[in-house]
Design a protein around this motif. Structure first.
Motif, mmCIF file in Angstrom:
data_model
loop_
_atom_site.group_PDB
_atom_site.id
_atom_site.type_symbol
_atom_site.label_atom_id
_atom_site.label_comp_id
_atom_site.label_asym_id
_atom_site.label_seq_id
_atom_site.Cartn_x
_atom_site.Cartn_y
_atom_site.Cartn_z
ATOM 1 N N THR A 81 1.664 4.032 -0.116
ATOM 2 C CA THR A 81 0.749 2.933 -0.435
ATOM 3 C C THR A 81 1.492 1.614 -0.549
ATOM 4 O O THR A 81 1.020 0.571 -0.072
ATOM 5 N N ALA A 82 2.658 1.647 -1.193
ATOM 6 C CA ALA A 82 3.446 0.422 -1.346
ATOM 7 C C ALA A 82 3.801 -0.175 0.012
ATOM 8 O O ALA A 82 3.740 -1.402 0.202
ATOM 9 N N GLU A 112 0.439 -1.447 1.903
ATOM 10 C CA GLU A 112 -0.181 -2.637 1.321
ATOM 11 C C GLU A 112 0.840 -3.737 1.005
ATOM 12 O O GLU A 112 0.477 -4.773 0.445
ATOM 13 N N ASP A 113 2.097 -3.493 1.359
ATOM 14 C CA ASP A 113 3.160 -4.466 1.114
ATOM 15 C C ASP A 113 3.221 -4.839 -0.373
ATOM 16 O O ASP A 113 3.173 -6.011 -0.762
ATOM 17 N N LEU A 114 3.355 -3.813 -1.213
ATOM 18 C CA LEU A 114 3.345 -3.987 -2.666
ATOM 19 C C LEU A 114 4.751 -3.879 -3.230
ATOM 20 O O LEU A 114 5.438 -2.883 -3.006
ATOM 21 N N GLU A 115 5.165 -4.887 -3.961
ATOM 22 C CA GLU A 115 6.426 -4.842 -4.702
ATOM 23 C C GLU A 115 6.202 -5.094 -6.186
ATOM 24 O O GLU A 115 6.870 -4.508 -7.031
ATOM 25 N N SER A 116 5.281 -5.981 -6.492
ATOM 26 C CA SER A 116 5.001 -6.312 -7.887
ATOM 27 C C SER A 116 3.525 -6.058 -8.187
ATOM 28 O O SER A 116 2.703 -5.897 -7.274
ATOM 29 N N ASP A 171 1.063 -8.312 -6.502
ATOM 30 C CA ASP A 171 0.710 -8.039 -5.110
ATOM 31 C C ASP A 171 -0.563 -7.212 -4.976
ATOM 32 O O ASP A 171 -1.110 -7.072 -3.873
ATOM 33 N N LEU A 172 -1.045 -6.661 -6.095
ATOM 34 C CA LEU A 172 -2.265 -5.853 -6.071
ATOM 35 C C LEU A 172 -3.536 -6.698 -6.080
ATOM 36 O O LEU A 172 -4.637 -6.156 -5.914
ATOM 37 N N LEU A 179 5.622 -0.672 -9.699
ATOM 38 C CA LEU A 179 5.558 -2.067 -9.281
ATOM 39 C C LEU A 179 6.162 -2.970 -10.355
ATOM 40 O O LEU A 179 5.968 -2.750 -11.551
#
Length: 302
Positions: free
Chosen positions: A148-149, A152-156, A159-160, A233
């Motif tokens: 998922t990270a 969806e290009d999630l780091e923090s 970013d959600l 995250l």
């Protein structure tokens, strides 16, 4: 938190249990050498494995110094056990300083360990105290699968903001209303999930793995992180603050000798050690009391 003997039913206030015992006897009446009140020190735990493990560490460390101890394990959430400490039904409880601060003051500002403890001490009633914090820190997190990270290009957590509306968040039920939970995610990050699903313990991990939830509130010492499947995250705005393991005590029930023992435990306990101990309990299914005894022996505290 594996299933230690339960002297209280999880989630049921102790006062109700005591009333059900009948006979008019007070099980907390002085019965020997213990804390400041003359009776045994009663060490409690919440209803998750790490809390039970920490309670076993505290209890066995005290017993090693000849202090009489009783345990009340798997009691429930902070909303249940906090009043029991204030009322003297419990003497010692393993707490997390940041979470305790936000329970006492939902409008509090997150800070480092020193600032958090100062704020906790100012907010506590006279009957309660915190002792020295451990370097061991177990923080809340918003966690997603690595897949998922990447998708969806999630780091923090920030970013959600765009993706959360199509996601289900899994977390303990109280996370939905706590200021460091769902309301805080909205206020601090502008993150609002499409659905909230109350889940506990391994069900959170399995929910992530199976896709029933797309994000979950896991603790950062959860052994699930050792698999490499999950990404916590980054909490860039410090919503979750400091979460150092810190003994919360009833001031009258715990004398200086017992305080010194508990402070010695805090001085030795690290995040790395706690994560390893959690893994032994939660993954290897070793008994919490045996794992606690091993660590105390290694640390020279038993």
């Amino acid at each position: 938190m594996r299933n230690p003997t339960r002297l209280a039913i999880a989630g049921v206030p102790l006062v109700l249990l005591l009333a059900a015992c009948g006979g008019g006897e007070d099980p907390y009446a002085p019965s020997g050498e213990g804390g400041g009140g003359g009776g045994p020190i009663v060490v409690g735990s919440a209803n998750f494995p790490e809390s039970t493990l920490l309670a076993q560490i505290y209890a066995q460390a005290l017993e090693a110094e000849g202090i009489e101890v009783e345990t009340q394990l798997d009691i429930g959430s902070r909303e249940v056990y906090y009043d029991q400490i204030a009322e003297g039904n419990l003497s010692v409880f393993p707490e997390y300083n940041g979470a305790l601060l936000f329970h006492l003051d939902p409008e509090a500002t997150s800070g480092d360990t020193e600032a958090t403890n100062e704020a906790v001490r100012a907010a506590l009633p006279d009957s309660l105290e915190i002792l020295e914090s451990s370097p061991a820190e177990n923080k809340d997190s918003i966690t997603v699968t690595r897949e998922t990270a990447e998708e969806e290009d999630l780091e923090s957590i920030a970013d959600l903001a765009d993706a959360a509306g199509d996601m289900t968040l899994g977390a303990p039920a109280e996370f939905e209303t706590r200021s460091q939970g769902v309301p805080g995610l909205a206020d601090v990050y502008g993150v609002e999930f499409g659905e909230f699903r109350p889940l506990e313990g391994n069900l959170l991990v399995e929910g992530l793995r199976g896709g029933d939830v797309q994000a979950a509130n896991l603790f950062t010492t959860d052994p699930a992180f050792t698999s490499g499947e999950f990404v916590a995250l980054e909490d860039t705005e410090n919503l979750f603050g400091s979460q150092n393991v810190t003994p919360l005590i009833n001031a009258e029930a715990v004398d200086q000798e017992a305080r010194d023992v508990l402070n010695a435990v805090s001085a030795e306990l690290t995040t790395e050690a706690l994560t390893e101990l959690d893994s032994r309990v939660q993954v290897d299914h070793e008994e919490a009391d045996e794992v606690a005894a091993d660590w105390l022996a290694e640390a020279g505290l038993a």
